[in-house]
Enzyme design. Structure first.
Site, mmCIF file in Angstrom:
data_model
loop_
_atom_site.group_PDB
_atom_site.id
_atom_site.type_symbol
_atom_site.label_atom_id
_atom_site.label_comp_id
_atom_site.label_asym_id
_atom_site.label_seq_id
_atom_site.Cartn_x
_atom_site.Cartn_y
_atom_site.Cartn_z
ATOM 1 N N GLY A 89 14.251 19.886 0.110
ATOM 2 C CA GLY A 89 14.453 18.444 0.322
ATOM 3 C C GLY A 89 13.357 17.601 -0.306
ATOM 4 O O GLY A 89 13.154 16.447 0.077
ATOM 5 N N LYS A 135 4.480 3.761 -9.953
ATOM 6 C CA LYS A 135 3.211 3.673 -9.215
ATOM 7 C C LYS A 135 2.061 3.333 -10.157
ATOM 8 O O LYS A 135 1.203 2.504 -9.840
ATOM 9 C CB LYS A 135 2.952 5.006 -8.489
ATOM 10 C CG LYS A 135 4.000 5.309 -7.424
ATOM 11 C CD LYS A 135 3.934 6.759 -6.949
ATOM 12 C CE LYS A 135 5.040 7.066 -5.942
ATOM 13 N NZ LYS A 135 5.207 8.487 -5.663
ATOM 14 N N GLU A 146 0.831 -1.219 0.000
ATOM 15 C CA GLU A 146 0.000 0.000 0.000
ATOM 16 C C GLU A 146 0.866 1.272 0.000
ATOM 17 O O GLU A 146 0.557 2.255 -0.675
ATOM 18 C CB GLU A 146 -0.914 0.006 1.232
ATOM 19 C CG GLU A 146 -1.855 1.178 1.318
ATOM 20 C CD GLU A 146 -2.889 1.177 0.197
ATOM 21 O OE1 GLU A 146 -3.812 0.356 0.253
ATOM 22 O OE2 GLU A 146 -2.754 1.999 -0.735
#
Ligand code: HSE
Length: 428
Positions: free
Chosen positions: A189, A207, A131
């Site tokens: 970042g 993904k 997940e």
């Protein structure tokens, strides 16, 4: 109460710290929900001495994640190191070979080796769940494998790289160039150690490959995704698209067509008023469409300590509850080989070009489109500056191949100041 579920956690970076914090902070609640305690037996990371701001003293330490994965006191191995190969792959393989369940946040590992690993899990009576690998805290894997399991999924779409959405929306709101916002994202970042994973669309492509496998019952096929990053998007594309009522997004789209599986991760235009068009900053959105449910829109944080740990824990809690769903929603042996569609479904396109200020220049461009069988829907020309003018054209539905023919023909007209930019407009 049943015996505890004992975790071994490899990788104590942002997500690992978040997961350990959740196990510690919500221990009683998790035990109440699952009927058993979830505990941590051992952990592993590159540096033992680093101060991570969490209590690790109760857990055994392993320098080698493979040793951690195969410990007798580890029931479920939680892989949070990342990387397509190396220690992540070796330790996941070792855990599965030992019959241990695995929870991972590793999209690259599964996008490249998902089918083999899913088969290995099933052969050893283990489950492999991911997940946290897709869109951080958004429970989209669970939505597809469970909530929407009764639907024939017709399309999956998503903005699944927060860094790219941050860059594109910040360019628009601050009127800054790609390079300026890329530098800002780097200072904040936001970028992966290899920024190409973000801005080249690779991370989001991983993904999409995972979601497409579940949605269409096909083996993961990362190589079948038409991939394009956001590096060539200019502030002019964003501001002119906004003038025409669109937003530029790095959008993943996967749909099964009569010509095969169409899957692309690329910059495209969506209506500014649509849920995808309104998505700001580093947030993610996953849109799922099924024959019974219609459209479901999920929005949330796609990265970060808490959101990603939340997703890791949803898999851990399933395992603690005895819920054992196949990695891609059905047994690995039943997943068909993905047949990528060679030609994309026709769509309207947005074209931006700079035209020389000459009699008949616009007519020549219109003729190139007409000769390729492409009809113009809308057009806008801006003021001339130094003898040239930006022109925007929105076409009716067209094949990309026809548009490319028209663009080649335009180059031969002598009225272009620079190569036209063409972006697909998605019907979302
Ligand atoms: N770098 C990713 C993003 C998070 O910006 O969304 C991890 O996949």
């Amino acid at each position: 109460m049943s015996s505890p579920l004992r975790l071994g956690i490899a990788g104590i970076g942002t997500v690992g710290v978040g997961t350990i914090r959740l196990v510690q902070r919500n221990a009683a609640m998790i035990a109440a929900r699952t009927g058993r305690e979830v505990t941590i037996s051992a952990v592993s990371a590159r540096s033992r001495d680093k101060d991570r701001g969490i209590r690790l003293g109760d857990y055994a330490w392993e320098d080698d994640p493979v040793a951690l994965a195969t410990r007798d006191d580890v029931d479920t191995f939680v892989e949070l190191m990342g990387g397509e190969n190396g220690p992540a792959r070796a330790s996941v393989e070792a855990a599965l070979a030992a019959g241990k369940d695995v929870v991972t946040a590793n999209k690259a590992l599964l996008a490249h080796h998902g089918q083999t690993l899913a088969e290995r899990a099933e052969a050893n009576g283990a489950v492999l769940r991911f997940e946290a690998a897709v869109a951080g805290g958004i429970p989209c894997v669970k939505a597809l494998t469970e909530g929407l399991a009764g639907n024939r999924v017709t399309r999956v779409m998503g903005v699944m790289n927060g860094t790219c959405n941050y860059i594109l929306t910040r360019m628009e709101s601050a009127g800054l160039s790609y390079d300026q916002v890329f530098a800002e994202a780097s200072d904040l970042g936001y970028l992966e150690a290899d920024p190409q994973l973000d801005v080249g669309g690779i991370d989001a492509g991983h993904k999409l490959a995972l979601l497409a496998s579940i949605a269409f019952g096909t083996q993961v096929d990362f190589d079948g995704i038409a991939l394009e990053g956001i590096e060539r998007i200019k502030i002019e594309d964003i501001s002119h698209a906004a003038d025409m009522g669109f937003r530029v997004k790095l959008l993943g789209v996967a749909q099964m067509t009569g010509r095969g599986l169409e899957a692309r991760m690329s910059p495209c235009l969506v209506p500014a008023g649509s849920p995808l068009g309104q998505l700001e900053g580093a947030t993610n959105m996953v849109v799922l469409e099924g024959d019974a449910v219609g459209q479901v829109v999920l929005r949330g944080a796609g990265a970060g300590e808490g959101p990603t740990a939340s997703a890791v824990m949803s898999d851990v809690i399933d395992i603690a509850r005895g819920i054992r769903v196949s990695t891609f929603g059905q047994p690995a042996a039943t997943l068909s080989r993905a047949m990528p569609a060679e030609v994309a479904t026709p769509a309207p396109f947005y074209l931006r070009m700079i035209l020389k200020d000459r009699p008949g220049a616009l007519a020549k461009i219109a003729a190139c489109l007409g000769d390729a069988g492409i009809s113009i829907d809308r057009m806008r020309q801006y003021d001339h500056a130094e003898g040239s003018a930006p022109v925007l054209i929105v076409t009716h539905r067209a094949m990309r191949r026809s548009l490319d023919e028209a663009i080649v023909a335009m180059a031969g007209t002598g009225v272009l100041e620079s190569d036209p930019v063409a972006l697909r407009i998605e019907d979302v």
